[in-house]
Design a protein around this motif. Structure first.
Motif, PDB file in Angstrom:
ATOM      1  N   VAL A 200      42.675  40.519  35.325  1.00 59.57           N
ATOM      2  CA  VAL A 200      43.103  41.912  35.204  1.00 59.57           C
ATOM      3  C   VAL A 200      42.676  42.617  36.482  1.00 59.57           C
ATOM      4  O   VAL A 200      41.490  42.599  36.834  1.00 59.57           O
ATOM      5  N   GLN A 201      43.625  43.153  37.207  1.00 57.03           N
ATOM      6  CA  GLN A 201      43.280  43.920  38.406  1.00 57.03           C
ATOM      7  C   GLN A 201      43.910  45.289  38.301  1.00 57.03           C
ATOM      8  O   GLN A 201      45.127  45.426  38.370  1.00 57.03           O
ATOM      9  N   GLY A 202      43.064  46.296  38.144  1.00 50.63           N
ATOM     10  CA  GLY A 202      43.585  47.658  38.035  1.00 50.63           C
ATOM     11  C   GLY A 202      43.017  48.521  39.138  1.00 50.63           C
ATOM     12  O   GLY A 202      41.812  48.506  39.375  1.00 50.63           O
ATOM     13  N   THR A 203      43.896  49.229  39.819  1.00 48.61           N
ATOM     14  CA  THR A 203      43.484  50.010  40.971  1.00 48.61           C
ATOM     15  C   THR A 203      44.026  51.422  40.866  1.00 48.61           C
ATOM     16  O   THR A 203      45.216  51.614  40.595  1.00 48.61           O
ATOM     17  N   GLY A 204      43.149  52.394  41.067  1.00 54.08           N
ATOM     18  CA  GLY A 204      43.618  53.763  41.211  1.00 54.08           C
ATOM     19  C   GLY A 204      44.065  53.961  42.654  1.00 54.08           C
ATOM     20  O   GLY A 204      43.224  54.040  43.539  1.00 54.08           O
ATOM     21  N   GLY A 207      44.034  57.822  43.018  1.00 51.44           N
ATOM     22  CA  GLY A 207      43.779  58.496  41.746  1.00 51.44           C
ATOM     23  C   GLY A 207      42.764  57.682  40.980  1.00 51.44           C
ATOM     24  O   GLY A 207      42.266  56.671  41.459  1.00 51.44           O
ATOM     25  N   THR A 208      42.441  58.125  39.802  1.00 52.02           N
ATOM     26  CA  THR A 208      41.533  57.366  38.954  1.00 52.02           C
ATOM     27  C   THR A 208      42.219  57.230  37.607  1.00 52.02           C
ATOM     28  O   THR A 208      43.301  57.790  37.397  1.00 52.02           O
ATOM     29  N   PHE A 209      41.625  56.454  36.716  1.00 50.30           N
ATOM     30  CA  PHE A 209      42.264  56.296  35.396  1.00 50.30           C
ATOM     31  C   PHE A 209      41.208  56.219  34.309  1.00 50.30           C
ATOM     32  O   PHE A 209      40.117  55.707  34.504  1.00 50.30           O
ATOM     33  N   SER A 210      41.583  56.758  33.155  1.00 50.92           N
ATOM     34  CA  SER A 210      40.654  56.797  32.029  1.00 50.92           C
ATOM     35  C   SER A 210      40.734  55.497  31.244  1.00 50.92           C
ATOM     36  O   SER A 210      41.655  54.703  31.420  1.00 50.92           O
ATOM     37  N   ARG A 211      39.790  55.342  30.357  1.00 47.03           N
ATOM     38  CA  ARG A 211      39.776  54.171  29.498  1.00 47.03           C
ATOM     39  C   ARG A 211      41.020  54.093  28.632  1.00 47.03           C
ATOM     40  O   ARG A 211      41.599  53.025  28.443  1.00 47.03           O
TER      41      ARG A 211
ATOM     42  N   GLN B  91      36.196  43.958  51.717  1.00 51.02           N
ATOM     43  CA  GLN B  91      36.211  45.182  52.527  1.00 51.02           C
ATOM     44  C   GLN B  91      37.397  46.082  52.180  1.00 51.02           C
ATOM     45  O   GLN B  91      37.290  47.309  52.279  1.00 51.02           O
ATOM     46  N   ARG B  92      38.481  45.508  51.724  1.00 50.00           N
ATOM     47  CA  ARG B  92      39.578  46.348  51.235  1.00 50.00           C
ATOM     48  C   ARG B  92      39.156  47.096  49.967  1.00 50.00           C
ATOM     49  O   ARG B  92      39.477  48.274  49.799  1.00 50.00           O
ATOM     50  N   ARG B  96      39.062  51.185  49.611  1.00 51.54           N
ATOM     51  CA  ARG B  96      39.817  51.882  48.561  1.00 51.54           C
ATOM     52  C   ARG B  96      38.897  52.716  47.689  1.00 51.54           C
ATOM     53  O   ARG B  96      39.203  53.856  47.352  1.00 51.54           O
ATOM     54  N   ALA B 100      38.705  57.074  47.343  1.00 53.76           N
ATOM     55  CA  ALA B 100      38.872  57.841  46.105  1.00 53.76           C
ATOM     56  C   ALA B 100      37.856  58.968  45.982  1.00 53.76           C
ATOM     57  O   ALA B 100      38.024  59.875  45.165  1.00 53.76           O
ATOM     58  N   THR B 192      33.691  56.705  38.775  1.00 57.56           N
ATOM     59  CA  THR B 192      33.277  58.003  39.306  1.00 57.56           C
ATOM     60  C   THR B 192      32.288  58.661  38.351  1.00 57.56           C
ATOM     61  O   THR B 192      32.084  58.193  37.234  1.00 57.56           O
ATOM     62  N   GLU B 196      35.642  58.128  35.058  1.00 59.00           N
ATOM     63  CA  GLU B 196      36.971  57.541  35.275  1.00 59.00           C
ATOM     64  C   GLU B 196      36.802  56.271  36.085  1.00 59.00           C
ATOM     65  O   GLU B 196      35.855  56.134  36.869  1.00 59.00           O
ATOM     66  N   PHE B 197      37.753  55.359  35.937  1.00 57.47           N
ATOM     67  CA  PHE B 197      37.733  54.126  36.699  1.00 57.47           C
ATOM     68  C   PHE B 197      38.477  54.291  38.029  1.00 57.47           C
ATOM     69  O   PHE B 197      39.506  54.965  38.100  1.00 57.47           O
ATOM     70  N   ILE B 198      37.969  53.679  39.073  1.00 58.46           N
ATOM     71  CA  ILE B 198      38.713  53.554  40.320  1.00 58.46           C
ATOM     72  C   ILE B 198      39.293  52.151  40.436  1.00 58.46           C
ATOM     73  O   ILE B 198      40.401  51.952  40.879  1.00 58.46           O
ATOM     74  N   GLU B 199      38.523  51.200  39.976  1.00 59.22           N
ATOM     75  CA  GLU B 199      38.974  49.807  40.105  1.00 59.22           C
ATOM     76  C   GLU B 199      38.316  48.970  39.021  1.00 59.22           C
ATOM     77  O   GLU B 199      37.115  49.117  38.753  1.00 59.22           O
ATOM     78  N   VAL B 200      39.113  48.091  38.426  1.00 59.04           N
ATOM     79  CA  VAL B 200      38.600  47.101  37.494  1.00 59.04           C
ATOM     80  C   VAL B 200      39.152  45.752  37.925  1.00 59.04           C
ATOM     81  O   VAL B 200      40.362  45.595  38.039  1.00 59.04           O
ATOM     82  N   GLN B 201      38.276  44.823  38.232  1.00 57.60           N
ATOM     83  CA  GLN B 201      38.733  43.483  38.584  1.00 57.60           C
ATOM     84  C   GLN B 201      38.020  42.493  37.703  1.00 57.60           C
ATOM     85  O   GLN B 201      36.814  42.301  37.828  1.00 57.60           O
ATOM     86  N   GLY B 202      38.788  41.868  36.805  1.00 55.22           N
ATOM     87  CA  GLY B 202      38.186  40.890  35.912  1.00 55.22           C
ATOM     88  C   GLY B 202      38.846  39.546  36.094  1.00 55.22           C
ATOM     89  O   GLY B 202      40.066  39.445  36.125  1.00 55.22           O
ATOM     90  N   ASP B 215      36.337  44.602  26.408  1.00 51.43           N
ATOM     91  CA  ASP B 215      35.796  45.889  25.946  1.00 51.43           C
ATOM     92  C   ASP B 215      34.275  45.919  26.096  1.00 51.43           C
ATOM     93  O   ASP B 215      33.707  46.911  26.566  1.00 51.43           O
ATOM     94  N   LEU B 218      33.314  46.228  29.832  1.00 53.55           N
ATOM     95  CA  LEU B 218      33.564  47.557  30.401  1.00 53.55           C
ATOM     96  C   LEU B 218      32.509  48.555  29.936  1.00 53.55           C
ATOM     97  O   LEU B 218      32.046  49.403  30.717  1.00 53.55           O
TER      98      LEU B 218
END
Lengths: 236, 236, 236, 236, 236, 236
Positions: A200-204, A207-211, B91-92, B96, B100, B192, B196-202, B215, B218
């Protein structure tokens, strides 16, 4: 809301799979998702990387490129010895995702390289590459079994991938380039046919994103991947 | 369960922040998390990348390296012109994540480069880099404001990051190298101070993960990041 | 004449040595001379370069880098595959100087690499690297002896180095950057504790120098090196 | 002691200078010292490096290479983008030495590049390059004056260079390859016709050297350079 | 029509061959054709490329370079790791042409490398390289026979090459640079002493050519090559 | 004699042209000749190389690559910064051939890049690239005329190319890979629709060829190219 290409928010682009698109590769498919087209070739080589020598297991890896005129305007080839960060991230992702599908002991001491060459790019090239490479990989392994090179088919799990994102506050499945380039949030999700996640790769992006937004994106992605897994099954 | 270094599963390693670790950089911090040590330096330059020329906004970018003897055994320098995929991904990600945090219009036409040089690596170097780089970035911006170069502080959001993972079926916060190297699942989360999430990498490293495992990971990450954000605040 | 940082002409900057600055390296020291700071790590590897294979002797080599923000303004990393002439000259000098300290037969078929990473640069980084690397090398060898890997300590001579130069006609010891950048003549001298020279490099930077000027510079350097050798002895 | 090629210890090898060895270069000479042969070409270009733009002064720089079969056995070309440390050290030394000969204001905003290509290498190639390049440089400047491009000849000092060393405890002038490869100490000295030094580089190759040894080596070098300066004068 | 350098259309430039131009190479020649000068060296090495290992036959290959000041104005060295297309084409052509002269079984498991370094370039450097390299190759093989390393001389055919072209509608032999740079058609022809072709490369540079023009160019080339083969014979 | 794929000696392989094979390129075609498949894309950019700046004329250039699994066994990508000699020769040939078709003044100050990406390789990829690239180029120019960007169509001559060779003493047209890999002589011929030659490249691969053999090969090539020119005309 009707999207730029007429789809509803939860709709995949039309997907077309042309298997055996190449004469020489052990497995191959041309996958088209809307205007995105990726030629996926699986090559089997009777050798392993040095870190696996003598370990009686195989390796699965991937390379990804875009042809210069895959894009709206011409992009220079990565020919100066520096493969871009984007390209490296994508091919590492494809490799990891496909390795999750394979029993590397059953594959034995050989390497399968999945070359994903993007002939045309309209968003979602990395997820199309994974979905297509899975088919090329599976067919190459079937050939190895038919030829008596390995006794048991080493692919134990089907794998497919899709993108989802938030554009103008709207949660959308399978972004085309026009949507992707102005998305606030961008997710790439890789899943198995057991409804488990591989990545799972999620990137703002700006912006940012909520749960709760994440929950919506994951649910939508799972639905899209289920459709793709059904489609793949017709060719295996 | 007691972990290899005596922590409980939900416990961060001790974090030490030494601000102004360098004399010349506009902002700097040495962040230590257990044995992991990253020297983070923020450099302000009065220029922007070509794609931003004439656009009246700034840029924030990052470079990441490990010194050769940051690791248990010596690792070769990336000196042959090919920056590895791992280094580029990291570094990317740092770049990123920090972008934010910043109002790039308020920053004006200048670039802040965050150099994250890992002096010693014991797991979690990318998340320590983000947590430390945020402080270096904030202090560099404060200096610009104090010197009257920009009227409004451009940092609008605090940012911190942590890893979490599943090791032997156990959900653990802030993996050290011994844990990380045999984790089934590995998450890096950037958040933040607005939750809020900026990035999630799983990533399923040699495994897959269910929705409920995600869950848990996180939730644990959010708890750890909250601690780090509190710590950061003491130095800003 | 009082110098820019308050020293008299024959005075070294304050030197601080922090031994065992790293947890994993076989030997390490952080050497600080004024604002110049170099992290020196000695790594032992059980292999030799190809030209020494089968010759029953070891190798000692060095790598040198400056972190991008070691300098007053940010310097780009040497990442494009071309290590600059300056960097190569320096690391070859460090390697040659340290090899003069070691009985390579007694070291046996292994390589010690001395990584000298300049965290902050205010002149004299190459001579500080040599003075520091000697300590890291010595401590790594002591560890090999303590572990029973080699029977006899292979370091037979202590080595230290200093710069001297002519600035505005004045002969000065241990130039800081502000002095170095406008020196007419620049000397780097490496000596042993037997008062023998290992290396003398004297350059007329935009000038020439007479034989008697050279004599003064060498005498001053010898005095400074004697102080450094005394300091080193406290940590060995 | 009679040396391997019949010389006494204080004797130079026979030197031959063929000026105007090339038809197109602004200045050129083929210098031969024993079997060592270097083709030196001076090229004038009406441009300066970026750090001198607008400063109304010129630049003098050098490049050095050995043809692959200059050596006893074939040496690979430096074609893979990595110029070796040895090559870089030598061409930096040649450039520095020649810049000391020139009034760069009088030269005006142009660059003279001295290409020193070693056709055959039998020791002393870097010092032969300097001695030869000085002639090529002087003749190129004379041409600029004759053509009225610059009013005053910008070369104000003659420059020549020689090596000396200690072999089997004996102090020798102008080492050939067989001597150089087993020297305990190796000196390269660059001087002007005012008996001033431009550069002194002394290295203990597998040994160290005392102050009095250095004094002998410097005296011998000065004598050899005086002979070379006399020879140069015949061609200018 | 009298040509720019006084020749008639069917006339070669004066050719001078200086054999044994180098002391260390197994075979060498300096070939001069007008102002064009190429130093050709043949180096014998007791190894073969990996694709020939265990096949009991040898290899012949070539490298080609121009010194920076071979040309009217200075040309940058190809030092950045990217050998230009022109250089690669030429050295592949030289290698292919010379391999046609040799019985590689008779040569045995060794490699002869022909280094063709252009000291001065006034057109026809690639054909002069082939004509000269043939002599260097032949002499190196003669040395191997004399030394008893191989029993039978492996060169079975003489090889020489020349250029011809159409300039202002006129068919000319052996173009100098001033002619070559404005030729409409440019031919390079490689032939044996049996009047057979090894290679014909004809290019319409900003033009096309008819079959009858080609016939004229080939006849003229054959006449020129016959002269060169006669000249070569005097040195073998 | 019946050939390996059932053709007679003077017969082309079946050729298939799929024009507008890409959605974004200004001109494109997929050309298939037997199992050889090349995707040719023409990209128009409103810029010229620096040597044409201010000269009011355009440029036409080409890049050529093979996908890794175009070949019977996988070939590594040319990603390390060194484009092979073979690739460079081919793309230079394609560029020269297409420039002969175009009035570069009429094209105006813009560049057309022809990307020829070989999807599958079974011999004759360079000549198929030229034949296909001509169509892509022509269609891109037609688009520029239709859009009113240039007033006159700049293509003044049709261009096509074919290979011929001698295999087992037999003169054959349009070699497939199995034939090409054991050919004694290999010709590549590029011609216009005025029966003029643009390029003739004939190589004795492990052999030589007589003048009369060359005459046969050229006649056969002209016949094949005439067929291809007729085919091209249907799509323009």
């Amino acid at each position: 809301m009707i999207r730029i290409d007429g789809r509803v928010s939860t709709q995949l682009r039309p997907v077309r799979l042309s298997v055996d698109a190449l004469d020489f590769a052990e497995g191959s498919v041309l996958i088209e998702a809307g205007k995105t087209r990726v030629l996926c070739a699986a090559s089997v080589e009777e050798k392993v990387p040095s870190f696996l020598e003598g370990k009686e297991q195989g390796w699965v890896t991937a390379e990804y490129t875009m042809l210069p005129r895959a894009t709206q305007t011409r992009t220079s080839r990565e020919r100066d010895g520096r493969v871009s960060g984007r390209t490296q991230e994508i091919q590492r992702l494809i490799g990891r995702s496909l390795r999750a599908a394979v029993d590397r002991k059953a594959l034995g001491p050989r390497t399968i390289t999945l070359d994903c060459d993007v002939l045309q790019a309209d968003g979602g090239t990395r997820t199309a590459s994974i979905t297509g490479a899975y088919i090329a990989l599976h067919r190459a392994c079937s050939l190895l079994v038919r030829r008596g090179i390995i006794p048991v088919h080493p692919v134990h799990t089907a794998v497919a991938a899709i993108s989802a994102g938030i554009v103008d506050g709207e949660v959308l499945l399978d972004l085309c380039y026009a949507e992707d380039s102005r998305a606030e949030v961008d997710f790439n999700v890789v899943m198995t046919d057991k409804h488990e996640f591989i990545e799972v790769q999620g990137t703002g992006e700006g912006g940012t994103f909520s749960r709760s937004a994440m929950d919506n994106l994951l649910a939508l992605s799972e639905q899209g991947i289920t459709e793709l897994l059904n489609l793949q099954r017709e060719y295996l």
